[in-house]
Design an enzyme around this catalytic site. Sequence first.
Site, short mmCIF file in Angstrom:
data_model
loop_
_atom_site.label_atom_id
_atom_site.label_comp_id
_atom_site.label_asym_id
_atom_site.label_seq_id
_atom_site.Cartn_x
_atom_site.Cartn_y
_atom_site.Cartn_z
N PRO A 142 31.08 34.73 35.54
CA PRO A 142 29.79 35.36 34.77
C PRO A 142 29.64 36.56 34.38
O PRO A 142 30.31 37.60 35.00
CB PRO A 142 28.67 34.96 36.23
CG PRO A 142 29.53 34.08 36.96
CD PRO A 142 31.06 34.46 36.88
N GLU A 143 28.93 36.75 33.12
CA GLU A 143 28.92 38.20 32.54
C GLU A 143 27.49 38.55 32.64
O GLU A 143 26.72 38.00 33.56
CB GLU A 143 29.33 38.20 30.98
CG GLU A 143 30.83 37.89 30.89
CD GLU A 143 31.29 37.65 29.54
OE1 GLU A 143 30.78 38.58 28.97
OE2 GLU A 143 32.23 36.85 29.16
N HIS B 288 32.47 23.61 49.18
CA HIS B 288 32.55 24.91 49.03
C HIS B 288 31.39 25.79 49.62
O HIS B 288 31.37 26.88 48.83
CB HIS B 288 32.96 25.27 47.46
CG HIS B 288 34.14 24.25 47.17
ND1 HIS B 288 35.47 24.57 47.45
CD2 HIS B 288 34.25 23.03 46.21
CE1 HIS B 288 36.32 23.68 47.02
NE2 HIS B 288 35.61 22.80 46.16
#
Length: 282
Positions: free
Chosen positions: A2-3, A92
Amino acid sequence: MPELPEVETVRQGLRGLILHKTIANVEIRWGKIINGDSAQFANDLVGTTFQEVDRRGKYLLFRLSDNLTLVSHLRMEGKYRVTPQAQPLTKHTHVIFNFTDGTALRYLDTRKFGRMTLIKTGTENQVGGLKTLGPEPTAAAFTVADFTQRLHKHKKAIKPTLLDQNVVAGLGNIYADEVLWLSEIHPLQPANTLTAGQIQRLHDNIITELAKAIQAKGTTIRSYTDAYGATGGFQLSLHAYGREGEPCERCGVTIEKIKVAQRGTHFCPHCQVLPESVVNAS
């Protein structure tokens, strides 16, 4: 990974989901995600309340009561979900913040690369990664003069220079390719050889493109989703990234993909040309 636009979208979503909720207890199922003593981390958070969610670059800053801030870096695959506590855990799920109202904030990470650090609010600049971040890519914080000075310190190619979070915060592989395409700059051009005109275009395109990506709720290439589990929409507006073999929207020449600093890099060989002075010097 993710940016900035994706992390900002997550931040905005989390604000509507967790503000004013109080932590009853914390379950840590994968201790390596916590920087420092995980038991102390969990103990210190009991009874605190989420007061705000901020962001710096690609980092989330959860502001809590008791003058605490939880610094969270999602890395490759980190995600947050708010669920009922009774909802079965997914495979997860690694950190769970159970709230007093019966809901929970769950951190999921298939790669287990994400990290969390609990600090005293106001000491963010002592945290590795945060303390060396460049300016936020906004008109107020990110000036052409400062950008020029930072670029002139780097002899390496402009693409990895943009990925260096010390120059400007928040750019990653996708948006670096995009802003270089928009600015008609070859990804291999040394940063310290950019002209004043190139720097101005690049500066303006960084601000504009990231703002557009935030409006579109980020870019989903593989697995990114926001705090509500929704995918982004900016992948529909990409000009270069992921478009190798397709015609350039500007000139029609085929977009190429090369490796730059070990990162897949997309560019137009017609629109983004290395200056002759750089070619002759190499």
